[in-house]
Design an enzyme around this catalytic site. Structure first.
Site, PDB file in Angstrom:
ATOM      1  N   GLY A 122       0.820  -1.210   0.000  1.00 38.41           N
ATOM      2  CA  GLY A 122       0.000   0.000   0.000  1.00 38.41           C
ATOM      3  C   GLY A 122       0.849   1.252   0.000  1.00 38.41           C
ATOM      4  N   LEU A 123       0.979   1.831  -1.191  1.00 35.86           N
ATOM      5  CA  LEU A 123       1.697   3.102  -1.337  1.00 35.86           C
ATOM      6  C   LEU A 123       0.686   4.202  -1.652  1.00 35.86           C
ATOM      7  CD1 LEU A 123       4.707   4.329  -1.882  1.00 35.86           C
ATOM      8  CD2 LEU A 123       4.006   4.212  -4.252  1.00 35.86           C
ATOM      9  N   GLU A 125      -2.414   6.640  -2.061  1.00 36.86           N
ATOM     10  CA  GLU A 125      -3.487   7.129  -1.197  1.00 36.86           C
ATOM     11  C   GLU A 125      -4.456   7.922  -2.061  1.00 36.86           C
ATOM     12  OE1 GLU A 125      -1.914   9.136   2.227  1.00 36.86           O
ATOM     13  OE2 GLU A 125      -0.724   7.371   2.803  1.00 36.86           O
ATOM     14  N   SER A 130       1.044   9.202  -8.063  1.00 37.05           N
ATOM     15  CA  SER A 130       2.309   9.580  -8.719  1.00 37.05           C
ATOM     16  C   SER A 130       3.209  10.308  -7.724  1.00 37.05           C
ATOM     17  CB  SER A 130       2.038  10.504  -9.910  1.00 37.05           C
ATOM     18  OG  SER A 130       1.110   9.929 -10.782  1.00 37.05           O
ATOM     19  N   ILE A 155      -5.493  -0.958  -3.602  1.00 37.14           N
ATOM     20  CA  ILE A 155      -4.411  -1.897  -3.278  1.00 37.14           C
ATOM     21  C   ILE A 155      -4.747  -3.323  -3.758  1.00 37.14           C
ATOM     22  CG2 ILE A 155      -2.884  -2.763  -1.459  1.00 37.14           C
ATOM     23  CD1 ILE A 155      -2.806   0.352  -2.099  1.00 37.14           C
ATOM     24  N   ARG A 269     -13.637 -15.013 -40.179  1.00 39.74           N
ATOM     25  CA  ARG A 269     -14.806 -14.150 -40.380  1.00 39.74           C
ATOM     26  C   ARG A 269     -14.897 -13.689 -41.835  1.00 39.74           C
ATOM     27  NH1 ARG A 269     -19.641 -12.872 -38.031  1.00 39.74           N
ATOM     28  NH2 ARG A 269     -20.251 -10.745 -38.577  1.00 39.74           N
ATOM     29  N   GLY A 340     -15.322  -6.415 -34.667  1.00 41.19           N
ATOM     30  CA  GLY A 340     -16.636  -5.803 -34.855  1.00 41.19           C
ATOM     31  C   GLY A 340     -17.457  -5.875 -33.566  1.00 41.19           C
ATOM     32  N   GLU A 364       1.499   1.217 -11.440  1.00 38.37           N
ATOM     33  CA  GLU A 364       2.955   1.145 -11.211  1.00 38.37           C
ATOM     34  C   GLU A 364       3.691   2.252 -11.981  1.00 38.37           C
ATOM     35  OE1 GLU A 364       4.962  -2.514 -10.509  1.00 38.37           O
ATOM     36  OE2 GLU A 364       3.139  -3.587 -10.018  1.00 38.37           O
TER      37      GLU A 364
END
Ligand SMILES: Cc1cc2nc3c(=O)[nH]c(=O)nc-3n(C[C@H](O)[C@H](O)[C@H](O)COP(=O)(O)OP(=O)(O)OC[C@H]3O[C@@H](n4cnc5c(N)ncnc54)[C@H](O)[C@@H]3O)c2cc1C
Length: 380
Positions: A122-123, A125, A130, A155, A269, A340, A364
Site C-alpha cells: 500500500g503506497l 493514497e 504519482s 491496493i 470471419r 466488430g 505502477e
C-alpha cells in the site's frame, strides 16, 4: 535477448497452463467479478509465485526474468490472472525479500512463495499516487509498537481470503531538512483497526482483487518495520523499477494476445464473400499490431537483460513500461475493431484486453511518470 533453455521451458509450461487452464474459465470469473482462487492455487503449485525466491524460503530459486517470462504468457491470455501474479510477487514478496529481516522472511515468505497466501503493498493514497511522497498515513512509535492511522487506495491482492499481509508506507517522523520521513511497515491481515473496504467496481481487471484500506489506531510490533526506518519511499522506488519490467512483460503479452486473436478471427470471419483477413485494411492493422508487439518485447528484454546483469536499468525499465503499455492499449483498440460487434462482448478475450489495457498505462507509474523518468535520464 535470447531466452535461456530454462526460461524457454518455463515459457512453454506457462503457455500451456494459460491456454488449457486459464482461457476456458476466466471469462466467467471476469463477468461475475470473482477472484480465481483455483487458478491461483494452481499457479502456486507450479511455483510461479516463488520464481525469484530462494529455495530456503520454499521458492524456485530462479530470477526476476523468469517471472517476466511467465507474465508475458499469462498476459497473453488474461490480465486479471497475470496481475494477480505480478502484484503477488513484485509488491507482496519483493519488498520483504529485498529489505525484510531474516525473521520476517522466514515467517512470511514460504506461504507467499507457494501461493498459499498473498501479500499486498500500500503506497497509493486517495490524495495521490504519482506523488507518492505526499503520503499522509502516519505511524507513531508507542513503546514497542507502531500505531498506524490513515487510508490507502487501489491496493491489489489486499482483500482476498488468502491475503496474509499488506506492507504500507507511512510517515514516521520529520527529517532534519523538514521533509517527511517515510518508512515501510508490515501489517498482518486481521489486525484490529485494519479495515478492508468492499471491492471497487472497476472498468477492467475484473477478476483481480483491489480495495481501499483504512487504518484506525492499528498497532503492530516495532519489528514489523520493513528495511531501514526513513528509507520506505526509496526502497519502494527500487521495487517499482523491477516492477516496471514485469508490467512491461505482461503488457507485451496482452499486445501479443490481441495479435493472436485477430489473426485467428480475420481468417475465419467473412464479409462481402471473403475472409476479412484478405482485405488490406485488416492486414495493415494486424501488421502494425505485430510491429508494436515486437518493439514492446525488445524493450522489456533490453531492460531485463541489464537488470539481470546488475547494470543500471531505470531508464530502460521506464522505456519498456511506456512502449509496451501503449502497444497493449493500441492493439486492444485495433483488435476490438477487427472483431466488430463481438469485440464489444465481455466473453471475448479482445473485449477483456480492451477494458484491461487502459490500467497498464496508469498502474505502477503512469505513462507521464515514465516520460518524467526518461527525460531525467537524458539530463533534463
Ligand atoms: C486496479 C489498480 C490496482 C492498483 N494497485 C496498486 C497497489 O497494489 N498498490 C499501490 O500502492 N497502488 C496501486 N494502484 C495505484 C496506481 O499505482 C496509481 O493509480 C497510479 O500510480 C496513479 O496515481 P493516481 O491514481 O493517484 O493518479 P495521479 O497521480 O493523481 O495522476 C493523475 C494524472 O496526472 C498525471 N500527472 C501526475 N503528476 C504529473 C506530472 N508531474 N507531470 C505530468 N503529469 C502528471 C498522471 O500521469 C495522471 O495522468 C492501483 C491502481 C489501480 C487502478
Amino acid at each position: 535477448m535470447q531466452l535461456s533453455d530454462e526460461h524457454e521451458a518455463l515459457r512453454a509450461t506457462v503457455e500451456e497452463f494459460a491456454q488449457k487452464e486459464v482461457a476456458p474459465v476466466i471469462g466467467e470469473y471476469y463477468i461475475k467479478e470473482k477472484f480465481p482462487y483455483d487458478l491461483v492455487a494452481q499457479m502456486g503449485e507450479m511455483g510461479l509465485f516463488g520464481l525469484p525466491v530462494p529455495e530456503e524460503y520454499d521458492g524456485m530459486g530462479g530470477d526476476y526474468v523468469a517471472l517476466c517470462v511467465a507474465l508475458e504468457e499469462l498476459g497473453r491470455v488474461d490480465q486479471s490472472v497475470a496481475i494477480t501474479l505480478e502484484a503477488g510477487v513484485s509488491l507482496g514478496i519483493m519488498p520483504l525479500l529485498r529489505f525484510g529481516s531474516d525473521e520476517q522472511k522466514g515467517r512470511w515468505l514460504p506461504d507467499l512463495a507457494t501461493g498459499r497466501h498473498l501479500g499486498g503493498f500500500g503506497l497509493t493514497e486517495a490524495g495521490g499516487g504519482s506523488d507518492a511522497g505526499a503520503t499522509r498515513t502516519t505511524a507513531k512509535l508507542d513503546g514497542d509498537h507502531w500505531v498506524i492511522n490513515g487510508t490507502k487506495a487501489f491496493i491489489t491482492n489486499s482483500g482476498t481470503d488468502i491475503t496474509s499481509l499488506v506492507t504500507v508506507t507511512a510517515v514516521t517522523d520529520k527529517q532534519s531538512d523538514g521533509k517527511k520521513e517515510i518508512s515501510a511497515i508490515l501489517v498482518p491481515s486481521g489486525t484490529p483497526g485494519f479495515t478492508v473496504a468492499p471491492s471497487y467496481s472497476k472498468v477492467g481487471w475484473n477478476a483481480s482483487d483491489t480495495h481501499e484500506l483504512s487504518f484506525d489506531d492499528v498497532r503492530v510490533p516495532a519489528e514489523n518495520l520493513v528495511g531501514t526506518r526513513g528509507r520506505g519511499y526509496a526502497q519502494f522506488l527500487s521495487i517499482l523499477d523491477e516492477g516496471r519490467v514485469a508490467i512491461a512483460a505482461l503488457s507485451t503479452g496482452a499486445a501479443q494476445g490481441c495479435v493472436d486473436e485477430s489473426l485467428r478471427y480475420a481468417r475465419e470471419r467473412e464479409a462481402f464473400g471473403h475472409a476479412i483477413g484478405s482485405y488490406q485494411g485488416i492486414q495493415f492493422k494486424i501488421a502494425e499490431m505485430e510491429a508494436r508487439t515486437v518493439c514492446a518485447r525488445l524493450a522489456w528484454h533490453d531492460a531485463a537483460e541489464k537488470m539481470a546483469a546488475g547494470q543500471p536499468f531505470k531508464k530502460e525499465a521506464a522505456v519498456a513500461k511506456l512502449v509496451s503499455s501503449n502497444a497493449a492499449m493500441d492493439n486492444a483498440r485495433d483488435a476490438t475493431q477487427i472483431f466488430g460487434g463481438y469485440g464489444f462482448m465481455n466473453e471475448y478475450p479482445v473485449a477483456r484486453h480492451y477494458r484491461d489495457s487502459k490500467i497498464l498505462e496508469i498502474g505502477e507509474g503512469t505513462s507521464e511518470v515514465q516520460k518524467i523518468l526518461i527525460a531525467r535520464h537524458l539530463g533534463m
